[in-house]
Structure formats: structure tokens, C-alpha cells
Write an enzyme that holds these catalytic residues in place. Structure first.
Site, PDB file in Angstrom:
ATOM      1  CB  SER A 104      -0.885   0.050   1.251  1.00 16.65           C
ATOM      2  OG  SER A 104      -1.824  -0.998   1.248  1.00 16.65           O
ATOM      3  CE1 TYR A 118      -7.847   5.682 -11.234  1.00 17.86           C
ATOM      4  CE2 TYR A 118      -8.460   7.968 -11.621  1.00 17.86           C
ATOM      5  CZ  TYR A 118      -7.991   6.981 -10.774  1.00 17.86           C
ATOM      6  OH  TYR A 118      -7.673   7.292  -9.463  1.00 17.86           O
ATOM      7  CE  LYS A 120      -7.853   8.832  -6.447  1.00 23.13           C
ATOM      8  NZ  LYS A 120      -7.677   8.633  -4.978  1.00 23.13           N
TER       9      LYS A 120
HETATM   10  P1  NAD Z   1      -4.372  -0.058  -1.581  1.00 22.36           P
HETATM   11  O1  NAD Z   1      -5.360  -1.057  -2.061  1.00 22.36           O
HETATM   12  O2  NAD Z   1      -3.163  -0.561  -0.910  1.00 22.36           O
HETATM   13  O3  NAD Z   1      -5.058   1.033  -0.661  1.00 22.36           O
HETATM   14  C1  NAD Z   1      -6.407   1.411  -0.802  1.00 22.36           C
HETATM   15  C2  NAD Z   1      -6.959   1.417   0.598  1.00 22.36           C
HETATM   16  O4  NAD Z   1      -8.302   1.896   0.601  1.00 22.36           O
HETATM   17  C3  NAD Z   1      -6.974   0.032   1.239  1.00 22.36           C
HETATM   18  O5  NAD Z   1      -6.239   0.056   2.432  1.00 22.36           O
HETATM   19  C4  NAD Z   1      -8.456  -0.213   1.518  1.00 22.36           C
HETATM   20  O6  NAD Z   1      -8.643  -0.939   2.712  1.00 22.36           O
HETATM   21  C5  NAD Z   1      -8.937   1.203   1.639  1.00 22.36           C
HETATM   22  N1  NAD Z   1     -10.399   1.318   1.519  1.00 22.36           N
HETATM   23  C6  NAD Z   1     -11.199   1.078   0.447  1.00 22.36           C
HETATM   24  N2  NAD Z   1     -12.492   1.242   0.791  1.00 22.36           N
HETATM   25  C7  NAD Z   1     -12.498   1.610   2.100  1.00 22.36           C
HETATM   26  C8  NAD Z   1     -13.516   1.904   3.039  1.00 22.36           C
HETATM   27  N3  NAD Z   1     -14.818   1.849   2.719  1.00 22.36           N
HETATM   28  N4  NAD Z   1     -13.159   2.228   4.314  1.00 22.36           N
HETATM   29  C9  NAD Z   1     -11.858   2.278   4.671  1.00 22.36           C
HETATM   30  N5  NAD Z   1     -10.844   2.008   3.824  1.00 22.36           N
HETATM   31  C10 NAD Z   1     -11.166   1.661   2.570  1.00 22.36           C
HETATM   32  O7  NAD Z   1      -3.985   0.815  -2.889  1.00 22.36           O
HETATM   33  P2  NAD Z   1      -3.144   2.161  -3.042  1.00 22.36           P
HETATM   34  O8  NAD Z   1      -2.766   2.186  -4.459  1.00 22.36           O
HETATM   35  O9  NAD Z   1      -2.134   2.247  -1.983  1.00 22.36           O
HETATM   36  O10 NAD Z   1      -4.250   3.291  -2.822  1.00 22.36           O
HETATM   37  C11 NAD Z   1      -4.127   4.354  -1.895  1.00 22.36           C
HETATM   38  C12 NAD Z   1      -4.551   5.678  -2.518  1.00 22.36           C
HETATM   39  O11 NAD Z   1      -3.610   6.035  -3.520  1.00 22.36           O
HETATM   40  C13 NAD Z   1      -5.914   5.647  -3.207  1.00 22.36           C
HETATM   41  O12 NAD Z   1      -6.569   6.869  -2.967  1.00 22.36           O
HETATM   42  C14 NAD Z   1      -5.540   5.555  -4.673  1.00 22.36           C
HETATM   43  O13 NAD Z   1      -6.553   6.080  -5.473  1.00 22.36           O
HETATM   44  C15 NAD Z   1      -4.308   6.417  -4.684  1.00 22.36           C
HETATM   45  N6  NAD Z   1      -3.414   6.262  -5.837  1.00 22.36           N
HETATM   46  C16 NAD Z   1      -2.973   5.043  -6.226  1.00 22.36           C
HETATM   47  C17 NAD Z   1      -2.108   4.917  -7.316  1.00 22.36           C
HETATM   48  C18 NAD Z   1      -1.611   3.573  -7.778  1.00 22.36           C
HETATM   49  O14 NAD Z   1      -1.202   3.453  -8.942  1.00 22.36           O
HETATM   50  N7  NAD Z   1      -1.580   2.548  -6.953  1.00 22.36           N
HETATM   51  C19 NAD Z   1      -1.699   6.075  -8.001  1.00 22.36           C
HETATM   52  C20 NAD Z   1      -2.172   7.329  -7.564  1.00 22.36           C
HETATM   53  C21 NAD Z   1      -3.036   7.403  -6.485  1.00 22.36           C
HETATM   54  O1  0WE Z   2      -6.708   5.190  -7.887  1.00 21.02           O
HETATM   55  C1  0WE Z   2      -6.280   4.124  -8.284  1.00 21.02           C
HETATM   56  C2  0WE Z   2      -6.987   2.849  -7.880  1.00 21.02           C
HETATM   57  C3  0WE Z   2      -8.460   2.992  -8.120  1.00 21.02           C
HETATM   58  C4  0WE Z   2      -9.330   1.793  -7.863  1.00 21.02           C
HETATM   59  C5  0WE Z   2      -9.006   0.510  -8.263  1.00 21.02           C
HETATM   60  C6  0WE Z   2      -9.896  -0.534  -8.031  1.00 21.02           C
HETATM   61  C7  0WE Z   2      -9.637  -1.925  -8.503  1.00 21.02           C
HETATM   62  C8  0WE Z   2     -10.412  -2.946  -7.691  1.00 21.02           C
HETATM   63  C9  0WE Z   2     -10.556   2.017  -7.266  1.00 21.02           C
HETATM   64  N1  0WE Z   2     -11.440   1.021  -7.042  1.00 21.02           N
HETATM   65  C10 0WE Z   2     -11.136  -0.233  -7.420  1.00 21.02           C
HETATM   66  N2  0WE Z   2     -12.083  -1.210  -7.213  1.00 21.02           N
HETATM   67  C11 0WE Z   2     -11.814  -2.518  -7.385  1.00 21.02           C
HETATM   68  O2  0WE Z   2     -12.713  -3.372  -7.235  1.00 21.02           O
HETATM   69  N3  0WE Z   2      -5.188   4.119  -9.118  1.00 21.02           N
HETATM   70  C12 0WE Z   2      -4.602   5.390  -9.531  1.00 21.02           C
HETATM   71  C13 0WE Z   2      -4.590   2.899  -9.706  1.00 21.02           C
HETATM   72  C14 0WE Z   2      -5.259   2.680 -11.037  1.00 21.02           C
HETATM   73  O3  0WE Z   2      -6.468   2.087 -11.107  1.00 21.02           O
HETATM   74  C15 0WE Z   2      -6.853   2.085 -12.435  1.00 21.02           C
HETATM   75  C16 0WE Z   2      -5.861   2.684 -13.221  1.00 21.02           C
HETATM   76  C17 0WE Z   2      -4.829   3.082 -12.321  1.00 21.02           C
HETATM   77  C18 0WE Z   2      -3.563   3.787 -12.700  1.00 21.02           C
HETATM   78  C19 0WE Z   2      -8.031   1.606 -13.018  1.00 21.02           C
HETATM   79  C20 0WE Z   2      -8.185   1.717 -14.391  1.00 21.02           C
HETATM   80  C21 0WE Z   2      -7.205   2.321 -15.178  1.00 21.02           C
HETATM   81  C22 0WE Z   2      -6.035   2.802 -14.598  1.00 21.02           C
END
Ligand code: NAD
Ligand code: 0WE
Length: 266
Positions: free
Chosen positions: A19, A157, A164
Site C-alpha cells: 500500500s 479509470y 479524484k
Molecule cells: P491499496 O489497495 O493498498 O489502498 C487502498 C486502501 O483503501 C486500502 O487500504 C483499503 O482498505 C482502503 N479502503 C477502500 N475502501 C475503504 C472503506 N470503505 N473504508 C476504509 N478504507 C477503505 O492501494 P493504493 O494504491 O495504496 O491506494 C491508496 C490511494 O492512492 C488511493 O486513494 C488511490 O486512489 C491512490 N493512488 C494510487 C495509485 C496507484 O497506482 N496505486 C496512483 C495514484 C493514487
Molecule cells: O486510484 C487508483 C486505484 C483505483 C481503484 C481501483 C480498483 C480496482 C479494484 C478504485 N477502485 C477499485 N475497485 C476494485 O474493485 N489508481 C490510480 C490505480 C489505477 O487504477 C486504475 C488505473 C490506475 C492507474 C483503473 C483503471 C485504469 C487505470
């Protein structure tokens, strides 16, 4: 002295060691912060406690951000451990899976829209509301995680891009609203990272390599690099920064074209 020495920080959004919130917790712990972690549900509790204990975290609180009661209870619980709070990190995003695969106009539903905006955007405001009391008089900091999909389109997305965009607007409104009490509110817009939220996303590996080649730094970023930027924004070193969206994406967002070396010609 370490930049977060003595600061009490609540981190919401750790699911496992991959995470982004785990990278933030690690960096903040190294920088001297006292950290409390929340976990979404009992299924994630074990994971979160294990990795938290490895970096010296002692406080673990259940919090599903779709519940106002659980959010209130989180701060009740926290105020029994700490006399004040200096920062909240919001690293939560969710939309129903069906929303993130297919043509935007076809797959976007009223219910999916509501869930995405509730969990990914409103929850930041809900946390800010409840954190306010415990942050009083401490020049607090609130930080959330966003993505470039708020500003520009990319395949699949979809409704998360809208959520966002809403989240980034709420950073600006909260910055003004909470600035009156001396608090700062910011976002980090991170480049793509293979986390639980990214797993199962169609073509995610291809997106990672596309981003790496197009980025000025020529590679993808790590959760620790997001964590270090988060430590900076949360520290007094960033006392002049509020309402800002800081890109931690290796510069991807400033390019209109990447390397054309491997591009096909005709
Ligand atoms: P992750 O799955 O590790 O973290 C997402 C978290 O959201 C999890 O810990 C999950 O338990 C929590 N969550 C979802 N629904 C919830 C709810 N109802 N109550 C409490 N917690 C809840 O994935 P991540 O990539 O570390 O995501 C963290 C943040 O970073 C998100 O906002 C995501 O959109 C953002 N982000 C991710 C990326 C990427 O490429 N991974 C890029 C930019 C931004
Ligand atoms: O913000 C994110 C994660 C967003 C996300 C991803 C999931 C997958 C599983 C939110 N909800 C869900 N629900 C699920 O059930 N990112 C920035 C990572 C991400 O997610 C994408 C991306 C990128 C980059 C989804 C589609 C296209 C690109």
C-alpha cells in the site's frame, strides 16, 4: 532533530505492505512521527498490525470510511491515547470493479458514481470534520492521494477520474476552510504503482511500462518516494504550502510525448 519528531499522525488506507499508505507510514516513522493506523475490516486487521508493529506502531483502529459512526469512534479512540493530533493521511479510493472496465458512457452507473464519490472523495471531508477538534491549536496537516486521471483521461479509470477531480477540489475548499485554524490541506498525485487497488486492473503492467518510458526519470516511482514527499508536506518544512496538488510521478504529467525511439514508423 527529525522533521516529524513528536508529531502524532493518523494514517488511513493501509491494506498490506504494498500500500502507498505503508510507504508513508515507513517514511514517517523513520522521520520521528508517532503513528496510528486504521484498517478497513477484520480481514485486513492481521496484515496491518503485523507491518505496523515492525515500524513501531502501537495503535490500530478499525475504520470503514463509509460509516460516520466508525469515523467518530476512530477519533474517540485516538483521543484516549493521544492528547492531540498533528496530521491525518487519507489514502483511500474505491469504485465498484465494473465501473473500471469498458466505455465510460456505457459502464458508469448512478450507484457506482455515488459509491466512488462517497468512498474516494467525501470520506476525506468526513475525516477532516472529526479531526478538527483534536488538531486544535496545533497547526495540523491533512493529506490525501490523487491521480492524474482527475485532470486527463486514460482508458478505464472512468468514474474514479471524476471522484479524484472532486477530491482535488475538496483539497482547495478544505484548505481555505481549515486555514482559519492554522491547518494545511494538500494532495499528492502519485504515478502508477502495483498495489492491491491496482491488481486486476486491465493492462496495468502495460501502463506501468508506458509510464516508465515516458517519465523524465525513466522509471516508475516507489511507495517510499510517495512516503518521503508525504513526510515533507506533513512537516513544518512545508508550512507555506496549502491547497496544493504535488505530483510525485517522476515528471510524467509534464510530458506530451515520451521517447519515440521504439515507436513504429510507416
Ligand atoms: P491499496 O489497495 O493498498 O489502498 C487502498 C486502501 O483503501 C486500502 O487500504 C483499503 O482498505 C482502503 N479502503 C477502500 N475502501 C475503504 C472503506 N470503505 N473504508 C476504509 N478504507 C477503505 O492501494 P493504493 O494504491 O495504496 O491506494 C491508496 C490511494 O492512492 C488511493 O486513494 C488511490 O486512489 C491512490 N493512488 C494510487 C495509485 C496507484 O497506482 N496505486 C496512483 C495514484 C493514487
Ligand atoms: O486510484 C487508483 C486505484 C483505483 C481503484 C481501483 C480498483 C480496482 C479494484 C478504485 N477502485 C477499485 N475497485 C476494485 O474493485 N489508481 C490510480 C490505480 C489505477 O487504477 C486504475 C488505473 C490506475 C492507474 C483503473 C483503471 C485504469 C487505470
Amino acid at each position: 532533530m527529525k522533521i516529524l519528531e513528536g508529531k502524532n499522525v493518523l494514517i488511513v488506507g493501509v491494506a498490506n505492505k504494498h500500500s502507498i499508505a505503508a510507504g508513508i507510514a515507513e517514511s514517517m516513522s523513520d522521520n520521528g512521527a508517532n503513528i496510528a493506523l486504521t484498517y478497513q475490516n477484520e480481514r485486513l486487521k492481521g496484515n496491518v498490525e503485523k507491518l505496523g508493529k515492525e515500524i513501531g506502531v502501537e495503535t490500530f483502529i478499525p475504520c470503514d470510511v463509509s460509516s460516520d459512526i466508525e469515523i467518530k469512534d476512530t477519533f474517540k479512540n485516538l483521543s484516549s491515547q493521544w492528547e492531540g493530533l498533528d496530521a491525518v493521511i487519507h489514502a483511500v479510493g474505491f469504485a465498484p470493479r465494473e465501473e473500471l472496465d469498458g466505455e465510460f458512457v456505457d459502464v458508469t452507473s448512478r450507484e457506482g458514481f455515488q459509491i466512488a464519490h462517497d468512498i474516494s472523495s467525501y470520506s476525506f471531508i468526513a475525516l477532516a470534520k472529526e479531526a478538527k477538534n483534536m488538531m486544535e491549536g496545533r497547526n495540523g496537516s491533512l493529506l490525501t492521494l490523487s491521480y492524474l486521471g482527475s485532470q486527463m483521461t486514460l482508458p478505464n479509470y472512468n468514474v474514479m477520474g471524476l471522484a479524484k477531480a472532486s477530491l482535488e477540489a475538496s483539497v482547495r475548499y478544505l484548505a481555505v476552510s481549515m486555514g482559519k485554524q492554522g491547518h494545511r490541506v494538500n494532495a499528492i498525485s502519485a504515478g502508477p504503482i502495483k498495489t492491491l487497488a491496482a491488481s486486476g486492473v486491465k493492462n496495468f503492467r502495460k501502463m506501468l511500462s508506458y509510464n516508465a518510458t515516458r517519465s523524465p526519470i525513466g522509471r516508475n516511482i516507489t511507495t517510499r518516494e510517495v512516503g518521503d514527499a508525504a513526510s515533507f508536506l506533513t512537516s513544518d518544512m512545508a508550512s507555506g504550502i496549502s491547497g496544493e496538488v504535488l505530483y510525485v510521478d517522476g515528471g510524467f504529467n509534464i510530458t506530451a510525448m515520451g521517447s519515440i525511439e521504439e515507436t513504429e514508423t510507416n
